[in-house]
Write a protein that holds these residues in place. Structure first.
Motif, PDB file in Angstrom:
ATOM      1  N   GLU A  89       7.114   7.960   2.161  1.00 33.89           N
ATOM      2  CA  GLU A  89       7.897   8.039   0.827  1.00 33.89           C
ATOM      3  C   GLU A  89       8.939   6.586   0.631  1.00 33.89           C
ATOM      4  N   ASP A  90       8.781   5.578   1.460  1.00 28.10           N
ATOM      5  CA  ASP A  90       9.346   4.442   1.367  1.00 28.10           C
ATOM      6  C   ASP A  90       8.493   3.402   0.903  1.00 28.10           C
ATOM      7  N   ILE A  91       7.063   3.632   0.628  1.00 25.05           N
ATOM      8  CA  ILE A  91       6.219   2.847   0.164  1.00 25.05           C
ATOM      9  C   ILE A  91       6.414   2.585  -1.343  1.00 25.05           C
ATOM     10  N   ASP A  92       6.477   1.105  -1.525  1.00 30.40           N
ATOM     11  CA  ASP A  92       6.556   1.102  -3.004  1.00 30.40           C
ATOM     12  C   ASP A  92       5.281   0.357  -3.642  1.00 30.40           C
ATOM     13  N   TYR A  93       4.592  -0.032  -2.912  1.00 31.60           N
ATOM     14  CA  TYR A  93       3.232  -0.591  -3.421  1.00 31.60           C
ATOM     15  C   TYR A  93       2.128  -0.286  -2.216  1.00 31.60           C
ATOM     16  N   ALA A  94       1.098   0.107  -2.488  1.00 29.68           N
ATOM     17  CA  ALA A  94      -0.055   0.547  -1.624  1.00 29.68           C
ATOM     18  C   ALA A  94      -1.347  -0.109  -2.394  1.00 29.68           C
ATOM     19  N   ILE A  95      -1.868  -1.077  -1.775  1.00 28.55           N
ATOM     20  CA  ILE A  95      -2.942  -2.179  -2.137  1.00 28.55           C
ATOM     21  C   ILE A  95      -3.950  -1.885  -1.212  1.00 28.55           C
ATOM     22  N   ASP A  96      -5.112  -1.421  -1.839  1.00 23.84           N
ATOM     23  CA  ASP A  96      -6.541  -1.109  -1.112  1.00 23.84           C
ATOM     24  C   ASP A  96      -7.461  -2.114  -1.308  1.00 23.84           C
ATOM     25  N   ILE A  97      -8.073  -2.616  -0.326  1.00 26.90           N
ATOM     26  CA  ILE A  97      -9.110  -3.963  -0.427  1.00 26.90           C
ATOM     27  C   ILE A  97     -10.172  -3.357   0.028  1.00 26.90           C
ATOM     28  N   GLU A  98     -11.373  -3.634  -0.337  1.00 20.88           N
ATOM     29  CA  GLU A  98     -12.607  -3.253   0.029  1.00 20.88           C
ATOM     30  C   GLU A  98     -13.271  -4.502   0.303  1.00 20.88           C
ATOM     31  N   SER A  99     -13.896  -4.549   1.543  1.00 20.18           N
ATOM     32  CA  SER A  99     -14.938  -5.732   1.857  1.00 20.18           C
ATOM     33  C   SER A  99     -15.921  -5.303   2.815  1.00 20.18           C
ATOM     34  N   ASN A 100     -16.228  -5.688   3.915  1.00 18.73           N
ATOM     35  CA  ASN A 100     -16.915  -5.048   4.894  1.00 18.73           C
ATOM     36  C   ASN A 100     -16.344  -3.886   5.651  1.00 18.73           C
ATOM     37  N   LYS A 101     -15.233  -3.866   5.546  1.00 21.90           N
ATOM     38  CA  LYS A 101     -14.315  -2.610   5.992  1.00 21.90           C
ATOM     39  C   LYS A 101     -13.460  -2.426   5.017  1.00 21.90           C
ATOM     40  N   GLY A 102     -12.622  -1.180   5.053  1.00 24.24           N
ATOM     41  CA  GLY A 102     -11.511  -0.822   4.180  1.00 24.24           C
ATOM     42  C   GLY A 102     -10.340  -1.381   4.628  1.00 24.24           C
TER      43      GLY A 102
ATOM     44  N   GLY B 110      -5.804  -1.793   3.826  1.00 22.02           N
ATOM     45  CA  GLY B 110      -4.741  -1.294   3.139  1.00 22.02           C
ATOM     46  C   GLY B 110      -3.360  -2.098   3.307  1.00 22.02           C
ATOM     47  N   LEU B 111      -2.718  -2.251   2.326  1.00 20.78           N
ATOM     48  CA  LEU B 111      -1.397  -2.926   2.562  1.00 20.78           C
ATOM     49  C   LEU B 111      -0.465  -2.074   1.900  1.00 20.78           C
ATOM     50  N   HIS B 112       0.500  -1.857   2.564  1.00 18.47           N
ATOM     51  CA  HIS B 112       1.679  -0.790   2.148  1.00 18.47           C
ATOM     52  C   HIS B 112       2.963  -1.668   2.240  1.00 18.47           C
ATOM     53  N   VAL B 113       3.578  -1.759   1.232  1.00 20.64           N
ATOM     54  CA  VAL B 113       4.979  -2.592   1.092  1.00 20.64           C
ATOM     55  C   VAL B 113       6.155  -1.606   0.769  1.00 20.64           C
TER      56      VAL B 113
ATOM     57  N   GLU C 214     -10.525   5.857  12.118  1.00 25.70           N
ATOM     58  CA  GLU C 214      -9.640   5.013  13.278  1.00 25.70           C
ATOM     59  C   GLU C 214      -8.945   3.828  12.321  1.00 25.70           C
ATOM     60  N   LYS C 215      -7.738   3.892  12.788  1.00 21.91           N
ATOM     61  CA  LYS C 215      -7.004   2.666  11.879  1.00 21.91           C
ATOM     62  C   LYS C 215      -6.064   1.671  13.178  1.00 21.91           C
ATOM     63  N   PHE C 216      -6.283   0.528  12.693  1.00 24.87           N
ATOM     64  CA  PHE C 216      -4.995  -0.285  13.631  1.00 24.87           C
ATOM     65  C   PHE C 216      -4.160  -0.668  12.348  1.00 24.87           C
ATOM     66  N   LEU C 217      -2.749  -0.424  12.807  1.00 20.82           N
ATOM     67  CA  LEU C 217      -1.743  -0.597  11.922  1.00 20.82           C
ATOM     68  C   LEU C 217      -0.818  -1.672  12.583  1.00 20.82           C
ATOM     69  N   TYR C 218      -0.531  -2.718  11.821  1.00 23.67           N
ATOM     70  CA  TYR C 218       0.255  -3.882  11.926  1.00 23.67           C
ATOM     71  C   TYR C 218       1.240  -3.734  11.084  1.00 23.67           C
ATOM     72  N   GLU C 219       2.647  -3.934  11.531  1.00 21.17           N
ATOM     73  CA  GLU C 219       3.857  -3.918  10.803  1.00 21.17           C
ATOM     74  C   GLU C 219       4.663  -5.151  10.846  1.00 21.17           C
TER      75      GLU C 219
ATOM     76  N   LYS D   5      11.776  -4.089   3.194  1.00 22.90           N
ATOM     77  CA  LYS D   5      11.450  -5.267   3.333  1.00 22.90           C
ATOM     78  C   LYS D   5      10.442  -5.199   4.420  1.00 22.90           C
ATOM     79  N   GLN D   6       9.661  -4.299   4.313  1.00 19.80           N
ATOM     80  CA  GLN D   6       8.664  -4.222   5.528  1.00 19.80           C
ATOM     81  C   GLN D   6       7.044  -4.219   4.696  1.00 19.80           C
ATOM     82  N   ILE D   7       6.121  -4.827   5.470  1.00 20.93           N
ATOM     83  CA  ILE D   7       4.898  -4.778   4.941  1.00 20.93           C
ATOM     84  C   ILE D   7       4.046  -4.126   6.308  1.00 20.93           C
ATOM     85  N   ALA D   8       3.063  -3.160   5.965  1.00 21.48           N
ATOM     86  CA  ALA D   8       2.289  -2.587   6.860  1.00 21.48           C
ATOM     87  C   ALA D   8       0.681  -2.955   6.399  1.00 21.48           C
ATOM     88  N   PHE D   9      -0.093  -3.340   7.465  1.00 17.03           N
ATOM     89  CA  PHE D   9      -1.353  -3.963   7.178  1.00 17.03           C
ATOM     90  C   PHE D   9      -2.302  -2.826   8.178  1.00 17.03           C
ATOM     91  N   LEU D  10      -3.234  -2.263   7.334  1.00 18.78           N
ATOM     92  CA  LEU D  10      -3.911  -1.201   7.892  1.00 18.78           C
ATOM     93  C   LEU D  10      -5.200  -1.662   8.015  1.00 18.78           C
TER      94      LEU D  10
END
Length: 82
Positions: A19-32, A34-37, A59-64, A42-47
């Motif tokens: 509920e604190d995510i203001d922007y969700a950006i999906d990027i498709e390439s060789n894999k899916g 996601g960028l949650h902002v 399975e997801k790796f999450l970098y915050e 003032k946080q960014i999560a890269f999935l």
């Protein structure tokens, strides 16, 4: 892209609540990807989605990161592409 390059960030622990995510950006390439902002926190999560097979549990790796500097330009750029 320049706005992202100008960010100063620090790796953090703890997931940003959905509920604190203001922007969700999906990027498709060789894999899916996601960028949650969260502008308020003032946080960014890269999935990184490692399994694009919809028949399996993803399975997801999450970098915050917490944004330390450069957030004004970054958030202005995000608002410009909405």
């Amino acid at each position: 892209m320049d706005a992202i390059n100008n960010l100063q960030i620090q790796k953090t622990l703890g997931a940003t609540a959905y509920e604190d995510i203001d922007y969700a950006i999906d990027i498709e390439s060789n894999k899916g990807y996601g960028l949650h902002v969260s502008e308020k926190k003032k946080q960014i999560a890269f999935l990184v989605d490692l399994d694009n097979d919809s028949t399996k549990v993803e399975e997801k790796f999450l970098y915050e990161y917490t944004i330390l500097k450069g957030d004004d330009e970054f958030f202005e750029a995000l608002k410009g592409i909405q």
